[in-house]
Design an enzyme around this catalytic site. Structure first.
Site, mmCIF file in Angstrom:
data_model
loop_
_atom_site.group_PDB
_atom_site.id
_atom_site.type_symbol
_atom_site.label_atom_id
_atom_site.label_comp_id
_atom_site.label_asym_id
_atom_site.label_seq_id
_atom_site.Cartn_x
_atom_site.Cartn_y
_atom_site.Cartn_z
ATOM 1 C CG HIS A 72 -0.800 16.145 -4.069
ATOM 2 N ND1 HIS A 72 -0.726 16.763 -5.289
ATOM 3 C CD2 HIS A 72 0.317 15.393 -3.959
ATOM 4 C CE1 HIS A 72 0.396 16.398 -5.899
ATOM 5 N NE2 HIS A 72 1.036 15.561 -5.107
ATOM 6 C CE1 TYR A 201 -6.853 19.349 -10.457
ATOM 7 C CE2 TYR A 201 -8.104 18.681 -12.389
ATOM 8 C CZ TYR A 201 -7.547 18.378 -11.162
ATOM 9 O OH TYR A 201 -7.687 17.113 -10.632
ATOM 10 N N PRO A 293 -12.950 12.847 -16.375
ATOM 11 C CG PRO A 293 -11.005 12.638 -17.632
ATOM 12 C CD PRO A 293 -12.484 12.646 -17.753
ATOM 13 C CE LYS A 297 -14.453 13.617 -6.178
ATOM 14 N NZ LYS A 297 -13.150 13.441 -5.542
ATOM 15 C CE1 TYR A 385 -9.319 17.540 -7.796
ATOM 16 C CE2 TYR A 385 -8.080 16.760 -5.910
ATOM 17 C CZ TYR A 385 -8.197 16.940 -7.267
ATOM 18 O OH TYR A 385 -7.191 16.516 -8.108
HETATM 19 P P1 RFL Z 1 -12.066 -0.906 -15.548
HETATM 20 O O1 RFL Z 1 -10.773 -0.327 -15.033
HETATM 21 O O2 RFL Z 1 -12.504 -0.475 -16.908
HETATM 22 O O3 RFL Z 1 -11.938 -2.489 -15.475
HETATM 23 C C1 RFL Z 1 -12.899 -3.331 -16.071
HETATM 24 C C2 RFL Z 1 -12.263 -4.678 -16.350
HETATM 25 O O4 RFL Z 1 -13.237 -5.547 -16.925
HETATM 26 C C3 RFL Z 1 -12.670 -6.217 -18.052
HETATM 27 N N1 RFL Z 1 -13.753 -6.604 -18.972
HETATM 28 C C4 RFL Z 1 -14.255 -7.857 -19.054
HETATM 29 N N2 RFL Z 1 -13.960 -8.981 -18.391
HETATM 30 C C5 RFL Z 1 -14.664 -10.095 -18.709
HETATM 31 N N3 RFL Z 1 -15.631 -10.124 -19.668
HETATM 32 C C6 RFL Z 1 -15.953 -9.007 -20.347
HETATM 33 N N4 RFL Z 1 -16.906 -9.037 -21.280
HETATM 34 C C7 RFL Z 1 -15.258 -7.813 -20.051
HETATM 35 N N5 RFL Z 1 -15.334 -6.551 -20.519
HETATM 36 C C8 RFL Z 1 -14.417 -5.836 -19.853
HETATM 37 C C9 RFL Z 1 -11.701 -5.216 -18.638
HETATM 38 O O5 RFL Z 1 -10.703 -5.844 -19.428
HETATM 39 C C10 RFL Z 1 -11.127 -4.568 -17.372
HETATM 40 O O6 RFL Z 1 -9.984 -5.255 -16.901
HETATM 41 O O7 RFL Z 1 -13.282 -0.589 -14.556
HETATM 42 P P2 RFL Z 1 -13.334 -0.435 -12.955
HETATM 43 O O8 RFL Z 1 -12.636 -1.574 -12.284
HETATM 44 O O9 RFL Z 1 -14.736 -0.118 -12.641
HETATM 45 O O10 RFL Z 1 -12.409 0.855 -12.639
HETATM 46 C C11 RFL Z 1 -12.805 2.136 -13.020
HETATM 47 C C12 RFL Z 1 -11.569 3.019 -13.259
HETATM 48 O O11 RFL Z 1 -10.696 2.349 -14.143
HETATM 49 C C13 RFL Z 1 -11.941 4.398 -13.838
HETATM 50 O O12 RFL Z 1 -13.089 4.911 -13.212
HETATM 51 C C14 RFL Z 1 -10.807 5.437 -13.651
HETATM 52 O O13 RFL Z 1 -9.664 5.075 -14.367
HETATM 53 C C15 RFL Z 1 -11.281 6.833 -14.090
HETATM 54 N N6 RFL Z 1 -10.202 7.833 -14.026
HETATM 55 C C16 RFL Z 1 -9.870 8.437 -12.820
HETATM 56 N N7 RFL Z 1 -10.491 8.065 -11.670
HETATM 57 C C17 RFL Z 1 -10.109 8.597 -10.469
HETATM 58 O O14 RFL Z 1 -10.708 8.254 -9.430
HETATM 59 N N8 RFL Z 1 -9.077 9.514 -10.358
HETATM 60 C C18 RFL Z 1 -8.399 9.946 -11.480
HETATM 61 O O15 RFL Z 1 -7.439 10.706 -11.334
HETATM 62 C C19 RFL Z 1 -8.810 9.426 -12.774
HETATM 63 N N9 RFL Z 1 -8.176 9.795 -13.891
HETATM 64 C C20 RFL Z 1 -9.533 8.221 -15.193
HETATM 65 C C21 RFL Z 1 -8.509 9.212 -15.093
HETATM 66 C C22 RFL Z 1 -9.829 7.648 -16.446
HETATM 67 C C23 RFL Z 1 -9.159 8.044 -17.581
HETATM 68 N N10 RFL Z 1 -9.509 7.405 -18.814
HETATM 69 C C24 RFL Z 1 -8.559 6.888 -19.704
HETATM 70 C C25 RFL Z 1 -10.866 7.082 -19.063
HETATM 71 C C26 RFL Z 1 -7.827 9.646 -16.229
HETATM 72 C C27 RFL Z 1 -8.176 9.072 -17.474
HETATM 73 C C28 RFL Z 1 -7.445 9.611 -18.691
HETATM 74 C C1 PHB Z 2 -4.091 11.834 -13.444
HETATM 75 O O1 PHB Z 2 -3.032 12.022 -12.823
HETATM 76 O O2 PHB Z 2 -4.189 10.976 -14.326
HETATM 77 C C2 PHB Z 2 -5.256 12.696 -13.138
HETATM 78 C C3 PHB Z 2 -5.212 13.558 -12.065
HETATM 79 C C4 PHB Z 2 -6.301 14.366 -11.778
HETATM 80 C C5 PHB Z 2 -7.416 14.301 -12.580
HETATM 81 C C6 PHB Z 2 -7.482 13.424 -13.646
HETATM 82 C C7 PHB Z 2 -6.383 12.604 -13.930
HETATM 83 O O3 PHB Z 2 -8.455 15.133 -12.316
#
Ligand code: RFL
Ligand code: PHB
Length: 398
Positions: A72, A201, A293, A297, A385
């Site tokens: 993108h 957005y 989110p 990041k 971004y």
């Molecule tokens: P995770 O993915 O939460 O993984 C942690 C793992 O640890 C396990 N765990 C345990 N294991 C052993 N013992 C325990 N006591 C434990 N407790 C937990 C869990 O089961 C899990 O498997 O953390 P990690 O690896 O640091 O990754 C971080 C990312 O997942 C997170 O920052 C992103 O998803 C945030 N996020 C976005 N980030 C981006 O860079 N670009 C995006 O577009 C973006 N969109 C988003 C997002 C997060 C969202 N939500 C739902 C919070 C959109 C959404 C809606």
């Molecule tokens: C997504 O596709 O889940 C998404 C994209 C951009 C964002 C947050 C989430 O800023």
């Protein structure tokens, strides 16, 4: 059981670290609370920075992201009923982002880990950390009804915001910073073509909306909802009706709706724990920090922490320097706080805040107008971004 680096958590941070360490010949074992299907079922991030892709390449797992991801070059900001394009590519000196789902990143890493025969102990319960302030740390856990001990040189706490790693640091050694926003994001995933080739957005009188995607046939949409909203109160029809009301006429016309394949609400929060290292425990990813989110990041920050941690461990095991270990927290936190600032700013700019009032509303409108009309302001958005520099090369060991 013994390994060099014990990794707690098989999310993207833990899996990426494991794969990078493997390429450098550093032994590692992952202890994960859930099973692999559960980890893969969490629909989260969608946007990858170039730095994250570089790390996936260094770990030898980037090929599918390059082949199937969607590059993108811009994003669209919708406010006062009109869309304005931010040309990320032109404004950032030729950088772009890649739309490729976190689920796919996780799948690629899991498959590579399995192919390499590396050990992941899924469904481990009652995980606890011991001796993190000494030289022989241990991870204790129960698996298949048996209590197990994993001895190691270092522990990487990659277990997310609710994990036990951060909680294992003595309270007096940790400082936390937090902001909780008075709303959440209701997200829907559908097998329908995205409404637009780029992400939209939207700041609207009814609240924020985001039109994103996973592929040319799979869309991801979000709506700002009050903190107390419940998923069960949102039928698919209610979601689509509300989304339409938050789009411009052209997008409203083009929107293709369909049954949701996933629907969930994520609360929005900014959070940082400092420092990110305590003795032989290193926190990485959501275990140490959360961003709302809006700036996409979270996953990217998790990946850059992992890049720094990988540098630190390789320097340690090659006996070249202890600087990576000593400066790990400082190196990460500089980038973390910049991403925290950007995510907070973009969240504040794009959402409706219940307490803002008419003055705050006017200021938001003035800032949005300035943002799209001033090259300086749009350049700042673009460079944040696409991802700020990591402050050092990402080491590839080939
Ligand atoms: P995770 O993915 O939460 O993984 C942690 C793992 O640890 C396990 N765990 C345990 N294991 C052993 N013992 C325990 N006591 C434990 N407790 C937990 C869990 O089961 C899990 O498997 O953390 P990690 O690896 O640091 O990754 C971080 C990312 O997942 C997170 O920052 C992103 O998803 C945030 N996020 C976005 N980030 C981006 O860079 N670009 C995006 O577009 C973006 N969109 C988003 C997002 C997060 C969202 N939500 C739902 C919070 C959109 C959404 C809606
Ligand atoms: C997504 O596709 O889940 C998404 C994209 C951009 C964002 C947050 C989430 O800023």
């Amino acid at each position: 059981m013994r390994t060099q680096v014990a990794i707690v958590g098989a999310g993207p941070a833990g899996l990426l670290l494991g794969q990078l360490l493997h390429t450098a010949g550093i032994d590692n074992v992952i202890v994960e609370r859930q099973n692999s299907a559960y980890v893969l079922g969490r629909i989260r991030a969608g946007v990858l920075e170039q730095t994250t892709l570089d790390l996936l390449d260094a770990a030898g797992v980037g090929h599918r992201a390059h082949a199937e991801g969607l590059p993108h070059d811009g994003i669209e900001l919708l406010f006062e009923g009109r869309r304005h394009r931010i040309d990320l590519h032109a404004l950032s000196g030729g950088k772009r982002v890649m739309v490729y789902g976190q689920t796919e990143v996780t799948r690629d890493l899991m498959e590579a880990r399995e192919a390499a025969g590396l050990l992941t102990l899924y469904e481990s319960s009652d995980v606890s950390l011991h001796g993190i302030d000494g030289t022989r740390p241990e991870v204790h856990f129960s698996r298949n009804g048996k209590r197990e001990v994993l001895q190691c040189d270092f522990i990487a706490g990659c277990d997310g915001y609710h994990g036990i790693s951060r909680q294992s640091v003595p309270e007096a050694a940790l400082r936390t910073f937090e902001r909780v926003y008075p709303f959440g994001w209701l997200g829907v995933l559908t097998d329908t073509p995205p409404v637009c080739d780029e992400l939209i957005y939207a700041n609207t009188p009814r609240g924020f909306a985001l039109c994103s995607m996973r592929s040319k046939t799979r869309s991801r949409y979000y709506l700002q909802v009050p903190s107390e909203a419940k998923v069960d109160d949102w039928s698919d029809d209610a979601f689509w009706s509300e989304l339409r009301l938050r789009l411009d006429p052209e997008a409203r016309e083009r929107l293709v709706t369909g049954p949701s394949i996933e629907k969930s609400i994520a609360p929005l929060r900014s959070f940082v724990a400092e420092p990110m290292r305590f003795g032989r425990l290193f926190l990485a990813g959501d275990a140490a920090h959360i961003v709302p989110p809006t700036g996409a990041k979270g996953l990217n920050l998790a990946a850059s922490d992992v890049g720094f941690l990988f540098d630190a461990f390789t320097d340690h095991y090659r006996e070249t320097s202890a600087a990576g270990i000593d400066h790990y927290s400082q190196r990460c936190l500089k980038r973390v706080w910049r991403a925290e600032r950007f995510s907070w700013w973009f969240t504040s700019l794009m959402h409706r805040f219940p307490e803002t009032g008419a003055f705050g509303q006017k200021i938001q409108e003035a800032e949005l107008g300035y943002l799209v009309e001033s090259r300086a302001a749009s350049t700042s958005l673009a460079e944040n971004y696409v991802g700020l520099p990591t402050g050092g090369p990402v080491r590839s060991t080939g």
